[in-house]
Enzyme design. Structure first.
Site, mmCIF file in Angstrom:
data_model
loop_
_atom_site.group_PDB
_atom_site.id
_atom_site.type_symbol
_atom_site.label_atom_id
_atom_site.label_comp_id
_atom_site.label_asym_id
_atom_site.label_seq_id
_atom_site.Cartn_x
_atom_site.Cartn_y
_atom_site.Cartn_z
ATOM 1 N N ARG A 35 0.825 -1.214 0.000
ATOM 2 C CA ARG A 35 0.000 0.000 0.000
ATOM 3 C C ARG A 35 0.864 1.271 0.000
ATOM 4 N NH1 ARG A 35 -5.053 -2.059 3.837
ATOM 5 N NH2 ARG A 35 -6.282 -2.772 2.072
ATOM 6 N N LYS A 198 -12.891 -10.613 8.091
ATOM 7 C CA LYS A 198 -13.953 -9.594 8.185
ATOM 8 C C LYS A 198 -15.268 -10.203 7.720
ATOM 9 C CE LYS A 198 -10.896 -5.612 7.728
ATOM 10 N NZ LYS A 198 -10.369 -4.558 6.836
ATOM 11 N N GLY A 354 -5.603 -6.084 1.977
ATOM 12 C CA GLY A 354 -4.306 -5.871 2.598
ATOM 13 C C GLY A 354 -3.629 -7.184 2.945
ATOM 14 N N GLY A 377 -12.254 -5.236 0.670
ATOM 15 C CA GLY A 377 -13.681 -4.899 0.716
ATOM 16 C C GLY A 377 -14.049 -3.907 -0.379
HETATM 17 N N1 LIG Z 1 -9.753 -19.519 10.058
HETATM 18 C C1 LIG Z 1 -9.354 -18.319 10.449
HETATM 19 N N2 LIG Z 1 -9.505 -17.936 11.742
HETATM 20 C C2 LIG Z 1 -9.093 -16.705 12.148
HETATM 21 N N3 LIG Z 1 -8.536 -15.787 11.339
HETATM 22 C C3 LIG Z 1 -8.378 -16.113 10.052
HETATM 23 C C4 LIG Z 1 -8.773 -17.385 9.534
HETATM 24 N N4 LIG Z 1 -8.480 -17.395 8.218
HETATM 25 C C5 LIG Z 1 -7.930 -16.212 7.921
HETATM 26 N N5 LIG Z 1 -7.846 -15.435 9.008
HETATM 27 C C6 LIG Z 1 -7.254 -14.087 9.116
HETATM 28 O O1 LIG Z 1 -7.924 -13.204 8.275
HETATM 29 C C7 LIG Z 1 -7.109 -12.059 8.149
HETATM 30 C C8 LIG Z 1 -7.396 -11.365 6.846
HETATM 31 O O2 LIG Z 1 -8.773 -11.034 6.774
HETATM 32 P P1 LIG Z 1 -9.344 -9.820 5.922
HETATM 33 O O3 LIG Z 1 -8.949 -8.528 6.551
HETATM 34 O O4 LIG Z 1 -10.797 -10.100 5.775
HETATM 35 O O5 LIG Z 1 -8.592 -9.984 4.512
HETATM 36 P P2 LIG Z 1 -8.028 -8.866 3.514
HETATM 37 O O6 LIG Z 1 -7.192 -7.893 4.321
HETATM 38 O O7 LIG Z 1 -7.230 -9.619 2.516
HETATM 39 O O8 LIG Z 1 -9.247 -8.206 2.933
HETATM 40 C C9 LIG Z 1 -5.688 -12.551 8.258
HETATM 41 O O9 LIG Z 1 -5.014 -11.790 9.250
HETATM 42 C C10 LIG Z 1 -5.824 -14.017 8.667
HETATM 43 O O10 LIG Z 1 -4.959 -14.378 9.725
HETATM 44 O O1 LIG Z 2 -7.703 -2.934 5.085
HETATM 45 C C1 LIG Z 2 -8.688 -2.451 4.529
HETATM 46 O O2 LIG Z 2 -9.625 -3.186 3.929
HETATM 47 P P1 LIG Z 2 -9.484 -4.758 3.532
HETATM 48 O O3 LIG Z 2 -9.248 -5.558 4.814
HETATM 49 O O4 LIG Z 2 -10.813 -5.077 2.914
HETATM 50 O O5 LIG Z 2 -8.327 -4.875 2.573
HETATM 51 C C2 LIG Z 2 -8.898 -0.968 4.407
HETATM 52 O O6 LIG Z 2 -7.820 -0.254 4.981
HETATM 53 C C3 LIG Z 2 -10.228 -0.557 5.019
HETATM 54 O O7 LIG Z 2 -10.248 -0.827 6.400
HETATM 55 P P2 LIG Z 2 -11.642 -1.033 7.157
HETATM 56 O O8 LIG Z 2 -12.276 -2.318 6.647
HETATM 57 O O9 LIG Z 2 -11.271 -1.104 8.632
HETATM 58 O O10 LIG Z 2 -12.512 0.170 6.826
#
Ligand SMILES: Nc1ncnc2c1ncn2[C@@H]1O[C@H](COP(=O)(O)OP(=O)(O)O)[C@@H](O)[C@H]1O
Ligand SMILES: O=C(OP(=O)(O)O)[C@H](O)COP(=O)(O)O
Length: 396
Positions: A35, A198, A354, A377
């Site tokens: 990023r 998330k 991220g 997201g």
């Molecule tokens: N089964 C699981 N239990 C708890 N955490 C998990 C699991 N699978 C993945 N994760 C966690 O999810 C996190 C990423 O989630 P998210 O923020 O939704 O993805 P991104 O940032 O790619 O959008 C990672 O830190 C990972 O450790």
């Molecule tokens: O990490 C982010 O989103 P992502 O986990 O969907 O990649 C962005 O910085 C947005 O963060 P937020 O989902 O706490 O608003």
């Protein structure tokens, strides 16, 4: 599209919203700087023109105001090295110190403001807070694609204070271009892969995705809400108990739409959330009450890989497990390898989020996929076909 190419920043103070919500380890080292690298061309263009740059970002989701753990001061050194500029820091994003530092900023200098989310007004989209931020600069640039789906003070509301001086940064422009490749007439089969933590945010997006894709693979922490909804035993695994009905209805909707919704059948089951946990591969609907699923199991990894390898368009957001710990990185790695294989065979692969980007970086596969997006997201919401608030605010 109004981008920073439309302006010479000479003598200007550009207030640039970036998404520096980067993953940090326990010693506050940045584990993936995608990023930061992504925002670099925008910052460099402003400096080259003879402008000054005021960077604003959030970091994490602080709930109780200023907290050391969520301070952006942790990234100043890394950012300075990356930009080859001594980045200044204001330890409050508004207030007298920020005003003074912004005022004294000279062409070529860069000031980073403290975490915007230390004020609840940021997420609320408060007008007065946005106005205070706006007063720090004379041009507004949005380059925070990762946060473009949030209608927050710094991402959307602030734009009204710059009716004739608001622009997209280069990262935003590149992100939108790549996302459009997937949104408009994707080559089929089109497979979306979702995972991560998330859960509630992303569950809400699945329905819209069902209208676009042929296959939807769900892994990571997302999957257990579906398993639990079907009556499975998931132990201490991540779950959103108020989303069980939604999960079941999404399964039904996928059937109605003829979308293949593929859930993991097995998990890496651990006795604790730690790299040295005792782990075994077992059915993910029979997880003992004191254990948790922290990665997809080997059967699921293979089933997922087969579908991915036969796809022509791939959208991936969210790791398959807690890939930050090597013990739980296998599933994410297997999926990443399948995405790379598909890409070599001509598929267009877009990876977002991220942590997903961090996973691809960790496996050294960034160059072997079509595009690594800084949005997770945001990318998914864009796929719904809606204009993102951060985009809309500049276009308005
Ligand atoms: N089964 C699981 N239990 C708890 N955490 C998990 C699991 N699978 C993945 N994760 C966690 O999810 C996190 C990423 O989630 P998210 O923020 O939704 O993805 P991104 O940032 O790619 O959008 C990672 O830190 C990972 O450790
Ligand atoms: O990490 C982010 O989103 P992502 O986990 O969907 O990649 C962005 O910085 C947005 O963060 P937020 O989902 O706490 O608003």
């Amino acid at each position: 599209m109004k981008t920073i190419d439309d302006l010479n920043f000479s003598g200007k103070k550009a207030l640039v919203r970036v998404d520096f919500n980067v993953p940090l380890d326990e010693n506050f080292n940045i584990t993936d700087d995608n990023r930061i690298k992504g925002a670099k061309p925008t910052i460099e263009k402003i400096i080259k023109d003879g402008g000054a740059v005021i960077l604003m970002s959030h970091l994490g989701r602080p709930k109780e105001g200023p907290t050391d753990k969520f301070s952006l001061k942790h990234i100043v050194k890394h950012l300075s090295q990356e930009l080859n500029v001594d980045v200044q820091f204001a330890d409050d994003c508004i207030g007298q110190q920020a005003v003074d530092k912004a005022k004294n900023l000279k062409p070529g200098e860069v000031l980073l403001l403290e975490n915007l989310r230390f004020y609840k007004e940021e997420e609320k989209g408060d007008d007065a807070f946005a106005e205070k931020l706006a007063a720090l600069g004379d041009v507004y640039v949005n380059d925070a694609f990762g946060t473009a789906h949030r209608a927050h003070a710094s991402t959307a509301v602030i734009a009204q204070f710059f009716p004739n001086a608001k622009y997209f940064g280069y990262l935003m422009a590149a992100e939108l271009k790549n996302a459009e490749k997937v949104l408009n007439n994707p080559e089929r089969p089109f497979t979306a892969i979702m995972g991560g933590a998330k859960v509630s945010d992303k569950l809400e997006l699945i329905e819209a995705l069902l209208a676009k894709v042929d296959n939807l693979i769900i892994g990571g922490g997302m999957a257990y809400t579906f398993v639990k909804a079907k009556g499975g035993e998931i132990g201490q695994s991540l779950v959103e108990l108020d989303k069980l009905d939604l999960a079941n209805s999404l399964v039904e909707k996928a059937k109605e739409k003829g979308v293949q919704l593929i859930l993991p059948t097995d998990s890496q089951i651990a006795d604790k959330f730690a790299n040295d946990a005792e782990v075994y591969d077992g059915p993910n609907n029979e997880i003992p009450a004191d254990k948790m699923g922290l990665d997809i199991g080997s059967d699921s990894a293979k089933a997922f890989a087969d579908v991915i390898k036969s796809s022509k368009t791939i959208l991936w957001n969210g790791p398959m497990g807690v890939f930050e710990m090597d013990t739980f990185a296998k599933g994410t790695k297997a999926v990443a390898e399948a995405v790379v294989d598909a890409t070599k065979n001509g598929a267009f692969s877009l990876i977002g989020g991220g942590d997903s980007a961090a996973a691809v970086t960790k496996f050294n596969m960034t160059k072997d996929v079509s595009y690594v997006s800084t949005g997770g997201g945001a990318l998914l919401e864009y796929m719904e076909g809606k204009e993102l608030p951060g985009v809309q605010a500049i276009n308005a």
